[in-house]
Write a protein that holds these residues in place. Sequence first.
Motif, PDB file in Angstrom:
ATOM      1  N   GLY A 108       0.811  -1.207   0.000  1.00  0.00           N
ATOM      2  CA  GLY A 108       0.000   0.000   0.000  1.00  0.00           C
ATOM      3  C   GLY A 108       0.847   1.261   0.000  1.00  0.00           C
ATOM      4  O   GLY A 108       0.534   2.237  -0.692  1.00  0.00           O
ATOM      5  N   ILE A 109       1.933   1.265   0.780  1.00  0.00           N
ATOM      6  CA  ILE A 109       2.829   2.418   0.804  1.00  0.00           C
ATOM      7  C   ILE A 109       3.511   2.582  -0.556  1.00  0.00           C
ATOM      8  O   ILE A 109       3.684   3.702  -1.055  1.00  0.00           O
ATOM      9  N   ALA A 110       3.883   1.469  -1.184  1.00  0.00           N
ATOM     10  CA  ALA A 110       4.525   1.535  -2.505  1.00  0.00           C
ATOM     11  C   ALA A 110       3.586   2.128  -3.540  1.00  0.00           C
ATOM     12  O   ALA A 110       4.000   2.926  -4.388  1.00  0.00           O
ATOM     13  N   GLU A 111       2.309   1.748  -3.493  1.00  0.00           N
ATOM     14  CA  GLU A 111       1.329   2.321  -4.414  1.00  0.00           C
ATOM     15  C   GLU A 111       1.268   3.831  -4.251  1.00  0.00           C
ATOM     16  O   GLU A 111       1.221   4.586  -5.230  1.00  0.00           O
ATOM     17  N   ALA A 112       1.246   4.278  -3.002  1.00  0.00           N
ATOM     18  CA  ALA A 112       1.137   5.710  -2.740  1.00  0.00           C
ATOM     19  C   ALA A 112       2.386   6.454  -3.205  1.00  0.00           C
ATOM     20  O   ALA A 112       2.302   7.509  -3.837  1.00  0.00           O
ATOM     21  N   LEU A 113       3.562   5.903  -2.885  1.00  0.00           N
ATOM     22  CA  LEU A 113       4.809   6.578  -3.266  1.00  0.00           C
ATOM     23  C   LEU A 113       5.022   6.606  -4.773  1.00  0.00           C
ATOM     24  O   LEU A 113       5.732   7.475  -5.298  1.00  0.00           O
ATOM     25  N   PHE A 114       4.419   5.653  -5.471  1.00  0.00           N
ATOM     26  CA  PHE A 114       4.533   5.630  -6.928  1.00  0.00           C
ATOM     27  C   PHE A 114       3.961   6.903  -7.545  1.00  0.00           C
ATOM     28  O   PHE A 114       4.444   7.387  -8.566  1.00  0.00           O
ATOM     29  N   ALA A 115       2.940   7.466  -6.919  1.00  0.00           N
ATOM     30  CA  ALA A 115       2.365   8.716  -7.414  1.00  0.00           C
ATOM     31  C   ALA A 115       3.374   9.860  -7.311  1.00  0.00           C
ATOM     32  O   ALA A 115       3.492  10.685  -8.223  1.00  0.00           O
ATOM     33  N   THR A 116       4.114   9.916  -6.205  1.00  0.00           N
ATOM     34  CA  THR A 116       5.148  10.940  -6.070  1.00  0.00           C
ATOM     35  C   THR A 116       6.236  10.759  -7.119  1.00  0.00           C
ATOM     36  O   THR A 116       6.732  11.734  -7.705  1.00  0.00           O
ATOM     37  N   ALA A 117       6.603   9.499  -7.370  1.00  0.00           N
ATOM     38  CA  ALA A 117       7.616   9.226  -8.395  1.00  0.00           C
ATOM     39  C   ALA A 117       7.159   9.718  -9.760  1.00  0.00           C
ATOM     40  O   ALA A 117       7.933  10.333 -10.506  1.00  0.00           O
ATOM     41  N   LEU A 118       5.899   9.469 -10.092  1.00  0.00           N
ATOM     42  CA  LEU A 118       5.374   9.945 -11.373  1.00  0.00           C
ATOM     43  C   LEU A 118       5.371  11.470 -11.441  1.00  0.00           C
ATOM     44  O   LEU A 118       5.638  12.053 -12.496  1.00  0.00           O
TER      45      LEU A 118
END
Length: 228
Positions: free
Chosen positions: A173-183
């Motif tokens: 779940g944290i990885a999904e959220a951080l992926f948005a910041t990466a994008l």
Amino acid sequence: MMDHAGDLSVMSLFLEADMIVKIVMILLALASIWSWAIIFEKLMRFRRMRTLASRFEDAFWSGGSLEDLYGRIGQYPADPMSSIFSAAMREWERSAARVTSGSAAFLQQRIERVMQLTMNREIDKLERYLPFLASVGSAAPFVGLFGTVWGIMNSFSSIAASNQTSLAVVAPGIAEALFATALGLVAAIPATLAYNKLSADLGRYAGRLESFAGEFAAIISRQLDERS
């Protein structure tokens, strides 16, 4: 939350994300694609403008007749510098035949005004879409951060509901959220760098146009003095 805790591929991060986070990811991906399209178009266009300006300057300073050069360019100049020249020559041909010592200064002012207006119009065309790059560069990280905060809030809500706090459960779940910041960073960094470069290139090109307009105005002034 992901069904398979170990699956952290890009596609899985997107598919398993919350709907709001998905929308954020899609918007950032579209912004990145559009930014790259603008970047490539502007780079090629600026390169072409510089090449055409060099060719025109070679023809202009070759010592040939300006009337002949104007005739070759015609009513459809291929670059901003040629457009400035054509606008000035068009105004010159309309009024130079009946110019007098009293009206020479007014003709000079009209020609300079026409060149300035033409240059402003051409620069506005070249500036088109550059503000979008600036907007992406400044806003994309915050849009991505919003997706991250929203995703983390949902992750913690799911954790609280399931009463499971192990890293294997929390990590997806944290990885999904951080992926948005990466994008957001993927969209913002190229847009910011490209905006700075293209703005500098445009500034140099605008200075080149201003120099030509000033030199051409001086030539016209000498012509008017000789006629007067």
